[in-house]
Design an enzyme around this catalytic site. Structure first.
Site, PDB file in Angstrom:
ATOM      1  N   ASN A  43      -6.661  -3.081  -4.942  1.00 24.24           N
ATOM      2  CA  ASN A  43      -7.966  -2.624  -5.419  1.00 24.24           C
ATOM      3  C   ASN A  43      -7.892  -1.230  -6.032  1.00 24.24           C
ATOM      4  O   ASN A  43      -8.781  -0.839  -6.789  1.00 24.24           O
ATOM      5  CB  ASN A  43      -8.974  -2.618  -4.267  1.00 24.24           C
ATOM      6  CG  ASN A  43      -8.560  -1.689  -3.150  1.00 24.24           C
ATOM      7  OD1 ASN A  43      -7.509  -1.863  -2.540  1.00 24.24           O
ATOM      8  ND2 ASN A  43      -9.376  -0.689  -2.853  1.00 24.24           N
ATOM      9  N   HIS A  44      -6.843  -0.456  -5.736  1.00 18.61           N
ATOM     10  CA  HIS A  44      -6.708   0.863  -6.345  1.00 18.61           C
ATOM     11  C   HIS A  44      -6.121   0.775  -7.755  1.00 18.61           C
ATOM     12  O   HIS A  44      -6.472   1.580  -8.612  1.00 18.61           O
ATOM     13  CB  HIS A  44      -5.821   1.763  -5.472  1.00 18.61           C
ATOM     14  CG  HIS A  44      -6.543   2.374  -4.311  1.00 18.61           C
ATOM     15  ND1 HIS A  44      -6.960   3.682  -4.289  1.00 18.61           N
ATOM     16  CD2 HIS A  44      -6.940   1.840  -3.140  1.00 18.61           C
ATOM     17  CE1 HIS A  44      -7.574   3.936  -3.142  1.00 18.61           C
ATOM     18  NE2 HIS A  44      -7.576   2.827  -2.424  1.00 18.61           N
ATOM     19  N   HIS A  80      -4.411  -0.626   6.219  1.00 16.44           N
ATOM     20  CA  HIS A  80      -3.398   0.424   6.311  1.00 16.44           C
ATOM     21  C   HIS A  80      -2.747   0.536   7.678  1.00 16.44           C
ATOM     22  O   HIS A  80      -1.708   1.171   7.805  1.00 16.44           O
ATOM     23  CB  HIS A  80      -4.007   1.768   5.916  1.00 16.44           C
ATOM     24  CG  HIS A  80      -4.090   1.968   4.443  1.00 16.44           C
ATOM     25  ND1 HIS A  80      -4.027   3.210   3.852  1.00 16.44           N
ATOM     26  CD2 HIS A  80      -4.219   1.076   3.424  1.00 16.44           C
ATOM     27  CE1 HIS A  80      -4.124   3.078   2.537  1.00 16.44           C
ATOM     28  NE2 HIS A  80      -4.253   1.789   2.267  1.00 16.44           N
ATOM     29  N   HIS A 131       0.728   3.586  -2.525  1.00 14.93           N
ATOM     30  CA  HIS A 131      -0.200   4.630  -2.989  1.00 14.93           C
ATOM     31  C   HIS A 131       0.532   5.809  -3.640  1.00 14.93           C
ATOM     32  O   HIS A 131       0.348   6.975  -3.260  1.00 14.93           O
ATOM     33  CB  HIS A 131      -1.078   5.119  -1.835  1.00 14.93           C
ATOM     34  CG  HIS A 131      -2.127   4.146  -1.408  1.00 14.93           C
ATOM     35  ND1 HIS A 131      -3.360   4.065  -2.008  1.00 14.93           N
ATOM     36  CD2 HIS A 131      -2.117   3.179  -0.449  1.00 14.93           C
ATOM     37  CE1 HIS A 131      -4.075   3.115  -1.436  1.00 14.93           C
ATOM     38  NE2 HIS A 131      -3.335   2.549  -0.489  1.00 14.93           N
ATOM     39  N   HIS A 190      -3.555  -4.288   1.942  1.00  8.88           N
ATOM     40  CA  HIS A 190      -4.826  -3.575   1.883  1.00  8.88           C
ATOM     41  C   HIS A 190      -5.210  -2.900   3.194  1.00  8.88           C
ATOM     42  O   HIS A 190      -5.809  -1.832   3.180  1.00  8.88           O
ATOM     43  CB  HIS A 190      -5.955  -4.493   1.446  1.00  8.88           C
ATOM     44  CG  HIS A 190      -7.273  -3.812   1.335  1.00  8.88           C
ATOM     45  ND1 HIS A 190      -7.523  -2.814   0.444  1.00  8.88           N
ATOM     46  CD2 HIS A 190      -8.407  -3.970   2.043  1.00  8.88           C
ATOM     47  CE1 HIS A 190      -8.767  -2.405   0.595  1.00  8.88           C
ATOM     48  NE2 HIS A 190      -9.324  -3.081   1.559  1.00  8.88           N
ATOM     49  N   ASP A 249      -1.573  -2.121  -4.366  1.00  8.30           N
ATOM     50  CA  ASP A 249      -1.782  -0.668  -4.265  1.00  8.30           C
ATOM     51  C   ASP A 249      -0.466   0.092  -4.347  1.00  8.30           C
ATOM     52  O   ASP A 249      -0.175   0.976  -3.539  1.00  8.30           O
ATOM     53  CB  ASP A 249      -2.524  -0.311  -2.977  1.00  8.30           C
ATOM     54  CG  ASP A 249      -4.025  -0.522  -3.087  1.00  8.30           C
ATOM     55  OD1 ASP A 249      -4.494  -0.851  -4.197  1.00  8.30           O
ATOM     56  OD2 ASP A 249      -4.731  -0.376  -2.080  1.00  8.30           O
ATOM     57  N   ASP A 252       0.821  -1.218   0.000  1.00 12.55           N
ATOM     58  CA  ASP A 252       0.000   0.000   0.000  1.00 12.55           C
ATOM     59  C   ASP A 252       0.855   1.268   0.000  1.00 12.55           C
ATOM     60  O   ASP A 252       0.803   2.085   0.917  1.00 12.55           O
ATOM     61  CB  ASP A 252      -0.951   0.001   1.206  1.00 12.55           C
ATOM     62  CG  ASP A 252      -1.942  -1.142   1.151  1.00 12.55           C
ATOM     63  OD1 ASP A 252      -2.992  -0.968   0.525  1.00 12.55           O
ATOM     64  OD2 ASP A 252      -1.640  -2.212   1.722  1.00 12.55           O
ATOM     65  N   HIS A 289      -4.276  -9.248  -1.041  1.00 14.23           N
ATOM     66  CA  HIS A 289      -4.721  -7.865  -0.846  1.00 14.23           C
ATOM     67  C   HIS A 289      -6.235  -7.881  -0.657  1.00 14.23           C
ATOM     68  O   HIS A 289      -7.002  -7.719  -1.600  1.00 14.23           O
ATOM     69  CB  HIS A 289      -4.336  -7.015  -2.062  1.00 14.23           C
ATOM     70  CG  HIS A 289      -4.495  -5.539  -1.848  1.00 14.23           C
ATOM     71  ND1 HIS A 289      -3.453  -4.731  -1.456  1.00 14.23           N
ATOM     72  CD2 HIS A 289      -5.564  -4.716  -1.964  1.00 14.23           C
ATOM     73  CE1 HIS A 289      -3.863  -3.489  -1.349  1.00 14.23           C
ATOM     74  NE2 HIS A 289      -5.152  -3.456  -1.656  1.00 14.23           N
TER      75      HIS A 289
END
Length: 690
Positions: free
Chosen positions: A128-129, A247, A22, A245, A60, A20, A217
Site C-alpha cells: 500500500n505504500h 509489521h 520500507h 503488511h 512495501d 515491508d 499484502h
C-alpha cells in the site's frame, strides 16, 4: 543422506522471504536515515550466503509512493551488487509469462533476458505504500521491473473481478505454484471475496503434485467490520500463505484449522512506529520446498536498531507518590528517568557481542497519568538523553486510561476533540477518522452529497499523495451527478430535493459504483495538476520526514505512513488500472469549479450549465490461458456457490477438509540454527479422486 546433500538437493527450492522493507523511511534523519538500507543489505547478503533460488518480497519495498532519487539509487545499486552474476538458475518457469508479468513490455522473467546476467531473481508484489497510481497504473516496482532488476507480479488491473494466475516453477521433481496479489483497499477486496469475484487458477494436470504458495499484502487483524481479510476467505488448496503488511514479526507459521494451510507473517525489517508490535525481534525466513514438504528457518536481522517499550501506570505506585504529594511532578519525572535508564542498560547488555547492531536504541515509555497526575515537560526531559537514544524527541508518551463511553444520544454534547484524539491514538487511518467523526456528529453537520468513504479517500489522497485538488474535485464531481439525477427525476420542491439527495447518496454506499466515482474524481484531480505542470514527483521536501508514532493527537501530513499497532491497512482511494481521466471542456475553469462547489443544494439544482458525463467503466480483461505444449494449462478454482459448480473443484473441496496435519507433510524449524534434516514428517498423501 548427509546434511549438506539434504540442504542443497537438486529437487529442493530455497526461497528467501521478506516483507515491508520500507526503503527510504526517515532517510533525512541524521541518526536513523540509513536503517532501512542497512536491513535491506543484510537481507541480500543472507540470500547470497545461503545461495537461494530466488527472493520473495511481500510488498512495501519502498516507504514512499514516489521514492527519492537517493532511495532509488541505493536500491538499484544493491540489487545489481547482490542479484547479478554468473551463478546459473536451477529452476524453470512453466506458465504463460505474458499473463504472470502483464504490467511490462518485457513479459518474461528477468533471468531469461539475454541482455541480463541474473544470479538471484527477485519476485515481488506491491504494497500500500508503493502501490500503482495514475492513469497508467505504474508504481516504483515497475521502474525496477522494466530495468530487469525485479519481477513485479500480482498486479490486478480490474476493480470488478480478480483472477490470480500462478507462476509455475519446477526444480527437479519439485513443482511450485506461486500466487501473488498486490495491495488492494481492504473494504473493496473483502466485498469482492464475499461476492465470489476473486478466482485463483490451478493447473489442470497433476494438481496434487504442486506446492501452492500465496503472498498478499492486506490487513490480517480486524480493524473494522470489513477492514481486513479473514484467512477463511482464502482457498483451502493453498499450502503456505506469506502475509505482508502487518509489521509484527510472527514468522513461525501458524496453522489455520479450518482451511488447513499455514500462515507466516515475516513483519517489517525496520520499525516505522513506536508501537509494541514493532518491538518484536525482527526476522526473515528461509523456506525450503521439496516435493510437497516444506521447512521454514528463521534468520535474525542483526542490523536492526534495538527498540524497547514499557508501559507505566502512575496510579499503581501509591507507595512512591500520589497526586497530593508535594512536588509530585518532579518525583514522577525522576521515576520516569530511572525507567528509561533501565531500558538503556538492558539495550547495552543485549548489544554486547553484536557489532552490527546500531549503537543508539529506540526507547519509548508510555505513562498513564490518570487519577489526577499532571504531565511534566517532555522536551526538557528528552534533552537528558540526546546522546544516548535514537529518538530523543519522543521518548515519553503521556496517555489517560480510556473512560466509559459517553452517551452519544445527546448529539449536542459530543466532544469531537476527544473522539479524534483517542481514535488517532489507536492508529486508525485518515478515512477511519472521517467515518468516526460523521458517525458521532450531529445531524446538521452530516454529509449531504458525499459518502464517508468518498470523503475519507479524498482526504487521504490529499495527505498521502499530495493531490491538492482531490477534495474539491470529488465535491464538484458529485455535485454534477446529483444535479443530473435530480433533473432526471423531475424533483422541484426543496423538501423533495433533500429526501431524493439522501436516497441517491445512500444507494451508492459500499458499491462498485462508488469506487468508480472516487477513481474518476481522483483522475480529474491529476489531470488538473498535469495541466498546471505541477507534479509533486519533482518537488523535494525541505523538512524532515515525519515519523508515525502513537502520541500524535492529529494525523501529520506525511506522504507515507509506517505501521503501528492496530493500524489499518490498505487506504488508497483509487482502483488498479484506472482508466485515463476524461478531457474537461475548455469553458470549465478553476474559478468556475470553485464557485460551483461552494453553492447551496438549491442553487446547484437551478444551475443550467451542462457538464460532460462520466465515461463508463472499462471492460474486464479476460486472462487468456495458453494450452500449448510448452505451458502448463490452468483451470479456475473458485469457491463453489451452488451444486452446479465445476466437478473437479467440488471433488477437491470435499476431500481437502478432512486432511490431517500429518498429511500436509510439514515441518518447521523455529530455531535460528540450521537443522541437519529440514524435511521431517511423513510425505503428504495425495487427495483421492472420486
Amino acid at each position: 543422506m548427509s546434511s549438506e546433500n539434504t540442504m542443497d538437493d537438486e529437487d529442493t527450492l530455497k526461497i528467501l522471504i521478506a516483507t515491508d522493507i520500507h526503503l527510504g523511511f526517515l532517510e533525512k534523519d541524521a541518526i536513523r536515515g540509513g536503517d532501512s538500507y542497512s536491513a535491506f543489505k543484510e537481507i541480500l547478503e543472507y540470500a547470497k550466503e545461503h545461495q537461494v533460488d530466488f527472493i520473495l518480497m511481500g510488498g512495501d519495498l519502498f516507504h514512499e509512493n514516489k521514492p527519492s532519487r537517493r532511495c532509488l539509487h541505493t536500491c538499484i545499486t544493491m540489487l545489481r551488487q547482490y542479484c547479478m552474476g554468473d551463478t546459473p538458475i536451477q529452476f524453470n518457469i512453466l506458465s504463460d509469462q505474458t499473463v504472470n508479468f502483464n504490467t511490462t513490455k518485457f513479459p518474461w522473467v528477468n533471468y531469461q533476458d539475454e541482455n541480463l546476467n541474473i544470479s538471484i531473481p527477485v519476485f515481488s508484489i506491491h504494497g500500500n505504500h508503493d502501490d500503482p497510481t495514475g492513469a497508467e497504473g505504474l508504481c516504483a516496482l515497475d521502474l525496477l521491473s522494466v530495468s530487469g532488476l525485479i519481477n513485479h507480479f500480482g498486479h490486478s488491473q480490474s476493480v470488478e473481478k480478480i483472477e490470480i494466475s500462478p507462476i509455475l516453477m519446477q526444480k527437479g521433481k519439485t513443482k511450485l505454484a506461486l500466487y501473488g496479489l498486490g495491495s488492494i483497499p481492504d473494504e473493496r477486496l473483502y466485498r469482492m471475496f464475499v461476492n465470489n469475484q476473486v478466482t485463483m487458477l490451478r493447473p489442470k494436470e497433476d494438481q496434487d503434485e504442486w506446492f501452492n504458495l500465496f503472498t498478499l499484502h492486506q490487513n490480517r487483524s480486524k480493524h473494522g467490520p470489513t477492514n481486513y481479510i479473514p484467512e477463511q476467505f482464502l482457498d483451502d488448496f493453498i499450502d503456505l500463505v506469506v502475509w505482508g503488511h502487518e509489521h509484527e514479526c510472527l514468522i513461525s507459521p501458524s496453522r489455520n484449522e479450518q482451511q488447513l494451510f499455514y500462515v507466516t507473517q515475516p513483519g517489517s525489517s525496520v520499525a516505522t512506529s513506536l508501537s509494541p508490535g514493532e518491538a518484536t525481534k525482527k526476522h526473515i525466513g528461509l523456506l525450503r520446498v521439496n516435493g510437497r514438504k516444506m521447512n521454514l528457518q528463521k534468520l535474525p536481522l542483526k542490523t536492526v536498531r534495538q527498540f524497547f517499550i514499557q508501559d507505566v501506570v502512575l496510579a499503581d505506585y501509591q507507595d512512591l507518590f500520589s497526586p497530593d504529594t508535594p512536588h509530585v511532578t518532579k518525583k514522577v519525572e525522576n521515576f520516569c528517568y530511572a525507567k528509561v535508564n533501565e531500558m538503556l542498560e538492558e539495550a547495552e547488555r543485549e548489544r554486547l557481542g553484536s557489532p552490527m547492531t546500531p549503537e543508539k536504541p529506540l526507547v519509548r515509555l508510555r505513562v498513564d497519568y490518570s487519577g489526577g497526575f499532571e504531565a511534566f515537560n517532555t522536551s526538557r526531559f528528552s534533552q537528558r538523553f540526546v546522546d544516548r537514544v535514537a529518538n530523543p524527541k519522543d521518548i515519553v508518551h503521556f496517555l489517560r486510561r480510556r473512560e466509559q463511553k459517553e452517551d452519544i444520544k445527546d448529539e449536542l454534547n459530543i466532544d469531537y476533540g476527544k473522539l479524534v484524539k483517542n481514535t488517532v491514538a489507536e492508529g486508525l487511518r485518515v478515512e477511519d477518522l472521517v467515518k468516526k467523526y460523521f458517525e458521532a456528529a450531529e445531524q446538521k453537520v452530516q454529509l449531504s452529497l458525499l459518502t464517508e468513504q468518498g470523503m475519507g479517500k479524498a482526504i487521504q489522497e490529499f495527505v498521502d499523495k499530495d493531490e491538492k485538488d482531490a477534495i474539491e474535485e470529488l465535491i464538484s464531481y458529485q455535485l454534477e451527478k446529483t444535479q443530473r439525477h435530480l433533473l432526471a427525476r423531475g424533483v422541484t420542491t426543496e423538501q423533495d430535493i433533500d429526501a431524493e439527495i439522501k436516497n441517491f447518496r445512500d444507494s451508492k454506499k459500499n458499491t462498485t459504483e462508488e469506487d468508480n466515482e472516487i477513481k474518476e474524481a481522483m483522475n480529474r484531480a491529476k489531470a488538473h495538476r498535469l495541466e498546471r505542470g505541477d507534479d509533486p514527483a519533482y518537488r523535494m521536501s525541505d523538512g524532515d520526514v515525519a515519523m508515525d508514532s502513537d502520541e500524535d493527537a492529529f494525523p501529520q501530513p506525511a506522504k507515507g505512513r509506517g505501521r503501528g499497532a492496530g493500524r489499518g491497512r490498505g487506504g488508497r482511494g483509487r482502483g488498479r488500472g484506472a482508466a485515463a481521466s476524461e478531457t474537461k471542456p475548455a469553458s470549465r475553469g478553476r474559478g468556475q469549479k470553485s464557485a460551483t462547489s461552494s453553492q447551496s443544494i438549491m442553487q446547484a439544482f437551478h444551475a443550467t450549465s451542462q457538464r460532460s458525463s462520466r465515461p463508463s467503466s472499462f471492460a474486464v480483461e479476460d486472462i487468456s490461458i495458453d494450452d500449448s505444449d510448452e505451458d502448463v494449462p490452468l483451470t479456475k478454482a473458485t469457491r463453489p456457490t451452488s451444486k452446479a459448480a465445476s466437478t473437479s473443484f467440488a471433488k477437491y473441496s470435499s476431500q481437502s477438509q478432512s486432511q490431517s496435519q500429518s498429511s500436509k507433510g510439514v515441518f518447521f524449524d523455529n530455531s535460528d540454527d540450521e537443522d541437519d534434516n529440514p524435511f521431517k514428517g511423513s510425505s503428504r498423501r495425495g487427495r483421492k479422486k472420486t
